[in-house]
Design an enzyme around this catalytic site. Structure first.
Site, short mmCIF file in Angstrom:
data_model
loop_
_atom_site.label_atom_id
_atom_site.label_comp_id
_atom_site.label_asym_id
_atom_site.label_seq_id
_atom_site.Cartn_x
_atom_site.Cartn_y
_atom_site.Cartn_z
CG HIS A 386 -0.13 -0.18 2.61
ND1 HIS A 386 0.32 1.11 3.04
CD2 HIS A 386 0.15 -1.13 3.37
CE1 HIS A 386 0.81 0.74 4.23
NE2 HIS A 386 0.82 -0.61 4.25
CB SER A 388 2.53 4.64 3.59
OG SER A 388 2.40 5.46 5.06
CG HIS A 528 23.66 -8.84 30.28
ND1 HIS A 528 24.12 -9.16 31.52
CD2 HIS A 528 23.96 -7.19 30.19
CE1 HIS A 528 24.77 -8.23 31.93
NE2 HIS A 528 24.64 -7.15 31.05
CB SER A 530 25.38 -3.85 26.82
OG SER A 530 25.58 -2.26 26.86
#
Length: 854
Positions: A386, A388, A528, A530
């Site tokens: 579409h 936009s 983790h 970062s």
């Protein structure tokens, strides 16, 4: 001559009544104002058919001189047909007949088609007719009388409802111009190929899927447009016959005795062509072949490198898909390609270009493909379901993957040596991880630290969705800083730095992890994600140095500018530029813009948000996602232009005096409202001050009140028009407004023929995207302002109208000029300046000349 009073058509009358009626015509108000010379223009007046019937009933003597007749297609169909039935008898010398619709508009400003569906058979007796314009009507079939007009040279049938053309069309031996655009044609008659005198054929915007081979017989055809149809192939007869070869000689030659040998322009864009005949490359006079936006995967060698061929938008060199789409599968349209003007090719390995789209108030990435047309000339294109808002951005290369419980490997496409290894069991549920690599210039860092031996690795940014940590350690591999190897380095100088956004601190975690060094790489494990950065330096307190370095490397000295377009001061250009680019940019812009000096130098970080607010009576007239309550949002990137153009308005009275407003630039995202303490912020002028700069914006006083019917955009600030001269006639502002009111959707073609660039057309469309009248007026008046005082301007306008198939408007302009010339000559005679004038000096002195304006 005067206009006949409106009223019912006179009934049969005796001689006395006829004489009285004739006297009433001669002595009454003026004859229709556009009855000038041999032209009768009744299409702009209500009940034009009744006026013509009244003139015919009175047997007005000037009708015998009329060669050009214009009527509106919006008249009552029965009345129009009855009126046209009288034309051959009353206007025996008629050469041009214009019966166009399009004078009426709907609520959105679009032109409405006329009600004309047929023509009386008696029009076939117009032996001298050479021009017939039936555009903007409701014709479903071509009237039978048209093929009987044997002298017809130009036939305009655009914007009707024609699904076919009759074979009898081939009975027009003098036809040189045929336009049947914006119809419903599915096939063409074979007799079309017998029109040996046809020079211009426009069949664009139809439903054609094939062409008859007989079309190759149009030996005089110079221009052929078949754009925006459904053509899948072309007949070989369009080009000259291909090679003939002898059995004993290894020679071949071409006989250019067939095909469209006079063709200069062939427009075939926006079709479904999968192949084109090789003979097109051998048309001797061809100067332009437009094959854009088709399905061509290969073209003949004769066309591949020809300078007159345009092939953009074709899947050249791409293989056919493995299987066709299943029936009913929606086809995803391809988005137009976007040209990248930056020097992206120098850092292609480290940066990526992606098209982003706005959906549900958030921006997302689209799958983007790059094509290199030439060195330093790239195109980015993608497919969208579409329409936009779309934005092309250049950013550090980003790589992402889905980590399953079985583990996987993620590496950087810009630097394959940067890897992240996920062991089995690192996560219970699949999660998405993303990697970005930012390269830092060693020279800038060494200058900042004052240490020639200092070096840093690329900055690695890792992020993940779902849980913030992993169940098992994840191995990260980074390249050692440039010039450093694992065999020669001093481990006490190597530091692994860690940052967890949004904090701005960098922590040295070298002692907390086990660094495994190879000859070129350093590996470590984390739980983790970062940001990670390897430094090699003799300095201490590396974390603080990294924080300062990161801030300094992201900090730029910039200037803010606000310029107004010279010919349209309501259009304002806002730009944030690095200090070293300001002078060159201003030299390039000041031909079209004017404004105050740039702001004082301010400091701005890479990626920092700021906004511009218009103050003191000014506001932004825009509906765009980067404009919130009249405040324009920016994000500063040093490698982008950071420029936006907006259209400003004011609620103040510009009729009384000029509006002196201003635009102020503030740091940060757009707040809910511009804070009242902005004045206090301006006084702080600190590094963290909200306010950065204020520049003046002046909207000049409007010249004259906006007249009735001018509508939006009529208040253009233009110098007094001076198109033409006294002897050839002037075009006034009122005349140009009348011309603008007639152009309708044809205005882009007129603009291109006037010399306006395609980019300027796009800017006008965007600026007045909801106002068709505003687009037309802005185009016409901006052109007129540039042409003021130049000889031949009116002639160029008439020529552009004719080249755009708007001969009706061109004839009106000629009628205006003719009327102006006559008034000028009358004025000369009244003042006894013309040779041979019999008027006495006293008489001429008491009768001043009439202004030569129409």
């Amino acid at each position: 001559m005067a206009a006949v009073e409106e009223g019912p058509e006179p009934q049969a009358a005796g001689a006395g009544d006829a004489r009285d009626a004739t006297d009433a015509v001669d002595a009454g108000p003026r004859v229709p104002p556009l009855l000038a010379g041999n032209r009768l223009s009744l299409d702009l007046y209500p009940e034009g058919c009744r006026w013509l019937r009244h003139l015919c009933a009175q047997q007005h003597p000037q009708l015998l001189e009329v060669e050009f007749l214009q009527l509106s297609g919006h008249e009552d169909p029965q009345l129009l047909e009855a009126t046209l039935a009288r034309v051959p008898r009353s206007l025996p010398h008629l050469r041009s007949l214009v019966l166009k619709g399009g004078q009426c508009r709907d609520a959105l400003g679009a032109c409405l088609p006329g009600s004309l569906t047929t023509l009386p058979s008696s029009l076939g007796g117009l032996a001298r007719l050479v021009h017939l314009d039936l555009s903007f009507n409701s014709l479903e079939t071509l009237p039978d009388c048209v093929p009987q007009m044997r002298g017809l040279g130009a036939l305009l049938l655009s914007r009707n409802r024609l699904s076919e053309l009759p074979e009898a069309l081939g009975a027009l031996p003098a036809l040189t111009f045929l336009a049947v655009t914006h119809n419903r044609l599915q096939t063409l008659p074979t007799a079309l190929g017998t029109l040996s005198t046809l020079q211009h054929l426009d069949l664009s915007e139809n439903l054609l899927d094939t062409l008859p081979p007989e079309i190759g017989g149009l030996s005089s055809l110079a221009e052929l447009s078949l754009a925006s149809n459904q053509l899948r192939s072309l007949p070989a007869s369009l080009g000259p016959e291909v090679a003939l070869s002898g059995p004993l000689l290894a020679l071949s030659w071409r006989l250019p005795t067939a095909g469209l040998r006079s063709l200069r322009l062939l427009i075939l864009h926006s079709n479904l062509l999968a192949s084109v005949p090789a003979g097109l490359g051998h048309l001797p006079l061809l100067t332009r072949l437009d094959l854009r936006d088709n399905q061509l995967r290969d073209v003949p060698p004769e066309l591949r490198d020809a300078p007159f061929v345009r092939l953009q938008g074709n899947p050249l060199g791409k293989a056919l898909p493995d299987s066709c789409s299943a029936p009913g599968t929606p086809v995803v349209p391809e988005m137009p390609r976007l040209f990248l003007t930056s020097d992206f090719d120098r850092v292609r390995r480290c940066r990526e270009v992606v098209v982003r789209t706005l959906s549900d108030d958030s921006w997302s990435d689209l799958e983007t493909h790059l094509e290199e047309e030439a060195p330093k000339r790239l195109w980015a294109h993608c497919q969208v379901p579409h329409f936009s808002w779309f934005l092309v951005v250049s950013r550090p290369v980003s790589n992402a993957c889905l980590v399953p419980p079985e583990g996987t490997l993620l590496f950087s496409s810009g630097n394959p040596g940067i890897k992240v290894t996920f062991p089995p069991g690192a996560t219970e549920e699949p999660c998405h991880v993303r990697m970005q690599v930012v390269h830092v210039a060693d020279r800038e860092l060494q200058g900042l630290l004052g240490e020639p031996a200092a070096a840093v690795s690329p900055l690695l940014c890792l992020s993940q969705s779902g849980p913030s940590g992993f169940l098992r350690p994840v191995t990260v591999q980074l390249p050692l800083p440039p010039g450093i190897t694992g065999l020669s380095l001093d481990r006490s100088h190597l530091h692994l730095l860690y940052q967890a956004p949004p904090t701005a601190t960098w922590d040295d975690i070298t002692a907390e992890v086990a660094l495994e060094l190879t000859h070129l790489y350093a590996r470590f494990q984390v739980m983790h994600f970062s940001w990670y950065w390897l430094w090699y330096t003799t300095k201490t307190c590396v974390g603080d140095l990294a924080r300062k370095a990161w801030a300094r490397l992201r900090l730029h000295h910039v200037n803010l500018i606000a310029l107004q377009r010279r010919r349209d001061p309501e259009q304002v250009l806002l730009q944030c530029l690095p200090r070293h680019k300001v002078d060159a940019t201003l030299r390039r812009l000041l031909e079209r813009y004017h404004g105050p000096e740039p702001s004082d130098t301010v400091e701005m970080f890479e990626g920092e948000k700021f906004f511009a607010a218009f103050e003191r009576g000014l506001d932004v007239d825009a509906d765009r996602p980067d404009c919130v309550e009249g405040r324009v949002c920016f994000v500063f990137y040093s490698h982008l232009k950071n420029v936006k153009e907006v259209y400003v308005t004011t609620t103040l009275d510009r009729q009384a005096q000029a509006v002196r407003g201003q635009v102020s630039f503030y740091r940060g995202p757009v707040p809910e409202e511009v804070p009242e303490e902005a004045e206090a912020a301006r006084q702080r002028r600190g590094a963290d001050a909200l306010w950065m700069a204020t520049l003046p914006i002046k909207l000049p006083r409007l010249r004259g009140s906006e007249g009735p019917g001018l509508g939006r955009g009529a208040g253009l600030s233009l110098a007094p028009l001076n198109l033409g001269d006294a002897e050839t006639g002037f075009l006034t502002q009122s005349n140009l407004l009348n011309v603008a009111g007639r152009l309708g959707p044809d205005w882009p073609a007129v603009a291109l023929h006037l010399g306006l660039s395609y980019q300027e057309l796009q800017r006008i469309r965007h600026k007045f995207r909801d106002d068709l009248d505003g687009q037309i007026r802005h185009m016409l008046f901006s052109w007129a302002e540039r042409q003021a005082g130049q000889p031949g301007a009116v002639g160029r306008l008439v020529q552009a109208l004719e080249q755009s198939d708007r001969r009706d408007v061109a004839q009106e302009v000629r009628a205006i000029l003719e009327l102006g010339r006559r008034k000028y000559q009358d004025g000369i005679r009244h003042t006894s300046l013309a040779p041979g004038d019999d008027a006495s000096p006293g008489a001429s002195a008491s009768q001043p000349p009439e202004p030569a304006q129409a």
